[in-house]
Design a protein around this motif. Structure first.
Motif, short mmCIF file in Angstrom:
data_model
loop_
_atom_site.label_atom_id
_atom_site.label_comp_id
_atom_site.label_asym_id
_atom_site.label_seq_id
_atom_site.Cartn_x
_atom_site.Cartn_y
_atom_site.Cartn_z
N PRO A 38 0.81 -1.23 0.00
CA PRO A 38 0.00 0.00 0.00
C PRO A 38 0.84 1.28 0.00
N LEU A 39 2.10 1.16 0.39
CA LEU A 39 2.93 2.37 0.44
C LEU A 39 3.32 2.84 -0.96
N CYS A 40 3.46 1.90 -1.90
CA CYS A 40 3.92 2.32 -3.22
C CYS A 40 2.93 1.97 -4.31
N GLY A 41 1.88 1.23 -3.99
CA GLY A 41 0.89 0.90 -5.00
C GLY A 41 1.23 -0.33 -5.82
N ASP A 42 2.36 -0.99 -5.50
CA ASP A 42 2.69 -2.23 -6.22
C ASP A 42 1.62 -3.26 -5.95
N GLY A 64 4.73 -3.62 -10.83
CA GLY A 64 5.58 -3.22 -9.71
C GLY A 64 6.89 -2.68 -10.21
N CYS A 65 7.77 -2.34 -9.29
CA CYS A 65 9.08 -1.82 -9.66
C CYS A 65 9.95 -2.96 -10.19
N ALA A 66 11.16 -2.61 -10.60
CA ALA A 66 12.06 -3.60 -11.20
C ALA A 66 12.35 -4.74 -10.21
N ILE A 67 12.58 -4.40 -8.96
CA ILE A 67 12.91 -5.41 -7.95
C ILE A 67 11.72 -6.34 -7.73
N PHE A 123 19.55 -1.92 0.93
CA PHE A 123 18.44 -0.97 0.74
C PHE A 123 17.22 -1.46 1.52
N ARG A 126 13.69 -1.36 0.34
CA ARG A 126 13.28 -2.13 -0.82
C ARG A 126 13.02 -3.62 -0.52
N HIS B 371 9.97 2.15 -13.16
CA HIS B 371 9.03 2.35 -12.06
C HIS B 371 9.51 3.49 -11.15
N HIS B 373 9.62 3.80 -8.05
CA HIS B 373 10.44 3.35 -6.93
C HIS B 373 11.90 3.21 -7.31
N ASP B 374 12.12 2.71 -8.52
CA ASP B 374 13.50 2.56 -8.99
C ASP B 374 14.11 3.94 -9.23
N GLY B 389 5.49 7.17 -5.33
CA GLY B 389 4.35 6.42 -4.78
C GLY B 389 3.06 7.02 -5.26
N HIS B 390 2.00 6.80 -4.48
CA HIS B 390 0.68 7.28 -4.93
C HIS B 390 0.28 8.59 -4.25
N GLN B 394 -4.85 7.81 -4.33
CA GLN B 394 -5.01 6.66 -5.21
C GLN B 394 -6.07 6.85 -6.30
N PRO B 403 0.19 3.47 -11.54
CA PRO B 403 0.14 2.97 -10.17
C PRO B 403 0.82 3.94 -9.20
#
Lengths: 151, 436
Positions: A38-42, A64-67, A123, A126, B371, B373-374, B389-390, B394, B403
């Motif tokens: 919920p923090l990043c929306g992934d 989601g992000c690359a990771i 990190f 992450r 993304h 985050h990256d 982030g959002h 949202q 996203p």
């Protein structure tokens, strides 16, 4: 860009994030779960077919992000053919690896190609990206209803 | 002639937000002494990852000037006491400091001191208004109108009211540029609308809403108006009397003040008719076990020992901004925003989320196939702080089909060199991920 970043974004991780493997819902599934951070929306979903406690088919969907994406992709490759108990053992070792609770060299032998995620331990913010797919997989195996959350 | 046009355009830009298309690409400079201002904020000279910090997360929280830190330290080290009770020297002094702070904050909004209630921040402010003012007034058939660009703090309290009362929650949409669709907003307004609660400046897209017009239209149908000024106060001049709104709320930590303090403006008559939110000490006149009579506003709404140091710190922070000139701050931030937008638009593979004509310094964007985050992790390695982030919005993310975004947000102390470092950082990110 510095050494820590090169360690985090290993070539294998970049490859899997650009071209995720098993990025689909398999034809026959009997377990699935949704996971979100919920923090990043992934947001990802894991879909699998469990046969006599063995995962004989698995795929995932989401964004989601690359990771996060690479972790889901490599996870699906690694756990296919494993039984539930082995998945739990592998997850524990993977978790120790990304949180820096294990010796990277030792861990590398135990988790195989998942060792590329060792750089995540530098990190801490992450770690949730790397483990979201795994939490979702465990929820699917446990047959838990509703979405799992990293929070 | 071209020069004359350019100058005129810049003048126009000074008067309103975001005329960012006509600016020449020169590094903006404020009317105030920027080097000195940066020295006033101790954290700005710190290093992150062995590099000078570039702080571009001002929409999340701003950094703090030394004068604000000193005011808080002075209060605790030399003036600390509880307010509104004691007859002793320190209590009288603390009360005076606290009430002086109220005067300063009220003046900053163009309000009278008795119209200003201290709260923890915007979240508590909106919850208080929702529960104390709106809840007793609405039921099934009544409507609450918000916009699609609201922060979760201006969505969830109204969903709670909906559950508690059966009232309907309506949402006015935004267009592709991230502007409120005034045609749809006007259509959604009706005699059933009890309250309109909208953001003054969006924390995601930087969109500046036409809040005076929104207020006028809402009042025409008899609805009350709450404006969320979290991203506006200290970034743009605010005069609540000119806006004509019923409630204006903001948070101290986004206006160079401490966390845990914020304020609500409402006309005194509205405060008088509102029942209290919290019960306890300081908000009463007389208590017996049979019956309690309440103190008068604003004290009726400040039960318990308030955040005295927070109020004093907030006042010091706003005095700092006033000394620079809120209008000067806005003009400079507008120019810096234009400079940032120009730089971002020159990058390949970028999509800016929200291109409102009237805009302020919160700028969201996404890079192709990378993304947020990256992006955030890589920029952090360069000592650059941005938000990814959002952004607690949202529904707005959904509206734009992303996203998450990366957001750079500007404060009065940011420099063109910092924007250049962000742009360089983004180029490095794209190189790193092989998307040049």
């Amino acid at each position: 860009m510095n050494e820590a970043l090169r360690d985090l974004y290993q070539e294998v991780i970049m490859d899997h994030s650009r071209k995720p493997r098993n990025f689909r819902i398999p034809e026959h599934t009997n377990r699935s779960a949704e996971g979100m951070n919920p923090l990043c929306g992934d947001h990802i979903s894991v879909h699998l077919h469990l046969k006599e406690h063995h995962i004989d088919e698995i795929g995932f969907q989401g964004a989601g992000c690359a990771i996060c994406t690479a972790s889901a992709s490599l996870m699906t490759e690694t756990v296919r053919g494993l039984d539930e108990a082995d998945v739990q053992i592998l997850f524990d070792k993977f978790h120790d690896l990304v949180t820096g609770h294990s010796d990277p060299l030792e861990a590398a032998e135990q988790v195989g190609k998942l060792a590329v995620f060792a750089g995540v331990s530098e990190f801490p913010i992450r770690v949730k990206c790397a483990t979201l797919a795994w939490h979702t997989l465990r929820a699917a195996l446990a047959g838990r209803e509703g979405a799992v959350s990293t929070e | 002639m071209a020069g004359a046009i350019r100058i005129r355009n810049r003048k126009v830009m000074h008067q309103v937000h975001g005329m960012n298309t006509s600016l020449p690409k020169v590094a903006p400079k404020p009317q105030y002494d920027l080097a000195r201002v940066r020295q006033d904020f101790p954290i700005l000279s710190s290093k992150v990852r062995d590099q000078p910090l570039v702080y571009l997360d001002n929409a999340a929280t701003t950094q703090k000037p030394q004068s604000m830190l000193d005011a808080v330290a002075r209060y605790y080290s030399a003036e600390n006491s509880n307010v509104h009770r004691g007859v002793h020297y320190l209590s009288v002094l603390a009360t005076q400091r606290y009430e002086d702070a109220r005067k300063t904050v009220a003046r900053f909004l163009g309000a009278a001191p008795q119209e200003l209630v201290f709260v923890r921040g915007v979240t508590e402010a909106i919850n208080m208004i929702a529960q104390s003012f709106v809840r007793p007034r609405v039921g099934p058939g009544d409507e609450i109108l918000i916009s699609e660009m609201e922060h979760h703090s201006n969505i969830v309290p109204w969903q709670m009211i909906r559950e508690q009362t059966g009232a309907t929650l309506r949402v006015a949409p935004v267009n592709d540029r991230g502007e409120l669709r005034m045609d749809a907003f006007t259509e959604l307004l009706s005699e059933r609308t009890r309250i309109v609660s909208v953001v003054h400046i969006s924390n995601v897209t930087g969109t500046v809403n036409p809040v005076a017009e929104i207020t006028r239209l809402a009042h025409e149908v008899g609805a009350h108006v709450l404006l969320d000024g979290a991203q506006a106060a200290a970034h743009t001049p605010v005069n609540v009397k000119e806006l004509g709104c019923d409630f204006y709320v903001f948070s101290g930590h986004k206006t160079y003040g401490p966390t845990g303090i914020g304020a609500i403006y409402a006309p005194f008559a509205l405060w008088e008719e509102m029942p209290p939110y919290h019960g306890g000490g300081d908000m009463i006149r007389l208590v017996t076990f049979e019956r309690t009579t309440y103190n008068e506003p604003p004290y009726k709404f400040e039960a318990g020992t308030p955040n005295i140091a927070g109020a004093i710190g907030l006042a010091a922070a706003l005095e700092y901004v006033e000394a620079l000139g809120t209008l000067q701050v806005m003009r400079y931030e507008d120019e810096l925003t234009s400079y940032l937008l120009d730089g971002l638009r020159s990058l390949p593979g970028i999509r800016i989320i929200g291109e409102a004509e009237q805009r302020a310094g919160a700028v969201s964007f996404v890079l192709d196939s990378i993304h947020p985050h990256d992006v955030g992790t890589l920029l952090d390695q360069e000592g650059i702080a941005v938000r990814t982030g959002h952004h607690c919005a949202q529904p707005l993310m959904k509206r734009f089909g992303v996203p998450a975004t990366t957001r750079a947000s500007i404060g009065l102390y940011n420099t063109a060199e910092e924007i250049d470092r962000l742009l360089d950082g983004l180029t490095k990110v794209q190189e790193f991920f092989g998307h040049e």
